[in-house]
Enzyme design. Sequence first.
Site, PDB file in Angstrom:
ATOM      1  CE1 TYR A 142      -2.393   3.331   2.585  1.00 40.75           C
ATOM      2  CE2 TYR A 142      -3.609   2.463   0.685  1.00 40.75           C
ATOM      3  CZ  TYR A 142      -3.476   3.294   1.726  1.00 40.75           C
ATOM      4  OH  TYR A 142      -4.228   4.725   2.045  1.00 40.75           O
ATOM      5  CG  ASP A 237       5.940   3.830   0.566  1.00 46.50           C
ATOM      6  OD1 ASP A 237       4.580   3.658   0.277  1.00 46.50           O
ATOM      7  OD2 ASP A 237       6.245   4.247   1.730  1.00 46.50           O
ATOM      8  CE  LYS A 265       2.573   4.795   8.014  1.00 46.71           C
ATOM      9  NZ  LYS A 265       1.206   4.874   8.677  1.00 46.71           N
TER      10      LYS A 265
HETATM   11  P1  KE4 Z   1      -0.613   8.565   4.557  1.00 47.27           P
HETATM   12  O1  KE4 Z   1      -1.110   9.079   3.346  1.00 47.27           O
HETATM   13  O2  KE4 Z   1      -1.677   7.908   5.436  1.00 47.27           O
HETATM   14  O3  KE4 Z   1       0.206   9.603   5.453  1.00 47.27           O
HETATM   15  O4  KE4 Z   1       0.460   7.406   3.983  1.00 47.27           O
HETATM   16  C1  KE4 Z   1      -0.099   6.494   3.128  1.00 47.27           C
HETATM   17  C2  KE4 Z   1       1.202   5.338   3.223  1.00 47.27           C
HETATM   18  C3  KE4 Z   1       1.987   5.273   2.265  1.00 47.27           C
HETATM   19  N1  KE4 Z   1       2.982   4.189   2.197  1.00 47.27           N
HETATM   20  C4  KE4 Z   1       2.926   3.223   3.367  1.00 47.27           C
HETATM   21  C5  KE4 Z   1       3.941   2.115   3.210  1.00 47.27           C
HETATM   22  C6  KE4 Z   1       1.983   3.149   4.414  1.00 47.27           C
HETATM   23  O5  KE4 Z   1       1.890   2.492   5.389  1.00 47.27           O
HETATM   24  C7  KE4 Z   1       1.067   4.365   4.224  1.00 47.27           C
HETATM   25  C8  KE4 Z   1      -0.056   4.465   5.360  1.00 47.27           C
HETATM   26  N2  KE4 Z   1      -0.289   3.506   6.383  1.00 47.27           N
HETATM   27  C9  KE4 Z   1      -1.530   3.225   6.941  1.00 47.27           C
HETATM   28  C10 KE4 Z   1      -1.391   1.950   7.828  1.00 47.27           C
HETATM   29  N3  KE4 Z   1      -1.243   0.777   7.127  1.00 47.27           N
HETATM   30  C11 KE4 Z   1      -2.054   4.388   7.702  1.00 47.27           C
HETATM   31  C12 KE4 Z   1      -3.405   4.008   8.401  1.00 47.27           C
HETATM   32  C13 KE4 Z   1      -4.617   4.637   7.813  1.00 47.27           C
HETATM   33  O6  KE4 Z   1      -4.682   4.608   6.431  1.00 47.27           O
HETATM   34  O7  KE4 Z   1      -5.428   5.160   8.384  1.00 47.27           O
END
Ligand code: KE4
Length: 420
Positions: A142, A237, A265
């Site tokens: 993801y 990523d 993060k």
């Molecule tokens: P954000 O747009 O949520 O800041 O980041 C997206 C993203 C991109 N790449 C990786 C490897 C990620 O894990 C994420 C976001 N992670 C999720 C949890 N697996 C955020 C939690 C959520 O979507 O509420």
Amino acid sequence: MTKNDILWEKAKRIFPGGVNSPVRAFKAVGGTPIVFESGKGSKLTSVDGKEYIDYVGAWGPQILGHAHPAITEAIKKAAGNSASFGASCNLEIELGEKILSSIPSIEIIRFVNSGTEAAMSALRLARGFTGRNKIIKFAGCYHGHADFLLVKAGSGAMTFGTPDSKGVPESYASETLIARYNDINDVDRIIKMHEKEIAGIILEPVVGNMGVVLPEKDFIEGLRSRCDKIGALLIFDEVMTGFRVSRSCAQGLFGIKPDLTCLGKIIGGGLPIGAYGGRREIMEQLSPLGPVYQAGTNSGNPVVMAAGSAALENLTPTVYEKLEHLSNMLEKGFKKFSKRKILIQRCGSMMTLFFVNDAEARIRSADDLDIVDRKIYGEYFQHMLKNGIYLPPSQFEAFFVSAAHSEEDISRAIEAFSKF
Ligand code: KE4
């Protein structure tokens, strides 16, 4: 009705499904989401005053624990000097320097406001730099919710992705090619068909988003050599793994230099952030220097930059030693007291406990997720919650230990699990 129940009913009238991000809605585990009011160190406290040991850590950012004094102080000080300038500021330069000195592959960096923005922008840049359109991503990885990344393999034999969200036109998905994680031969199969069209290959260098899956050496080294050979960019990523799995991120752990890296993060100290960076010749294609456009009102926001700098300043070698000690203790304890077949896959302080039907099996790619017994996870989640342990409300996520956790916190989680 508890205060939690009353607020949850209100939330459902205000937000779609009561939440501002789907996973929070407890759909995969049942029950009513906890409405939190405060966090301190390893603990979260609900609006009803119930305390939980937190193993979600806001999905990764809270590696030092909630309301870390140095981060809180930095936020207060920066906010007192204006919450936002929309202009260059000393604090963005400070955080930028800290990241460049920690990650040698990043010669230049651009701050954005989420991991989604980081991945979306990095891929636009890869397409602009190479003049090619297709990207390879891996089923189960993801990278945020940009249209062309909300794509998973169609039937097993298909290569062209199909959208896994309504609202994403097929035409967007068709430029996204889906490969199997940890399978370099599958990547070769795709390259054979599309070699000269591939702008980049993006992956989570340690997957967190199908549960934790570790890369095999030949796979991740093979991606580097394939990208060199076909002139595509290798994009890590590291939104989740960045400063999580080591001070030099996953790329430092594996000794692989990607062309571009996405971050998020942890580098925001808990505040909204994303970043992407890499080789100078690529990054200089970005506006205002080059023809690839990307912009953002709050990019490099001083309060976020201050929080991120405070976080990185406190991520010392001792912290990583403590994270490893506590995470190892947790993994060993869960394995020792499990009454069921479980598989724990871990990299540093990010891990996943899978309930499986074959404890000897390993999960190497999304294809292996069939061994996961999905129905048990909800019962486990609710049992642990009842025992004051807050875990991700989904089997296919990572959970996290923070530097604020104590051996007592770890023992309490093991003790609760031993009763499940
Ligand atoms: P954000 O747009 O949520 O800041 O980041 C997206 C993203 C991109 N790449 C990786 C490897 C990620 O894990 C994420 C976001 N992670 C999720 C949890 N697996 C955020 C939690 C959520 O979507 O509420």
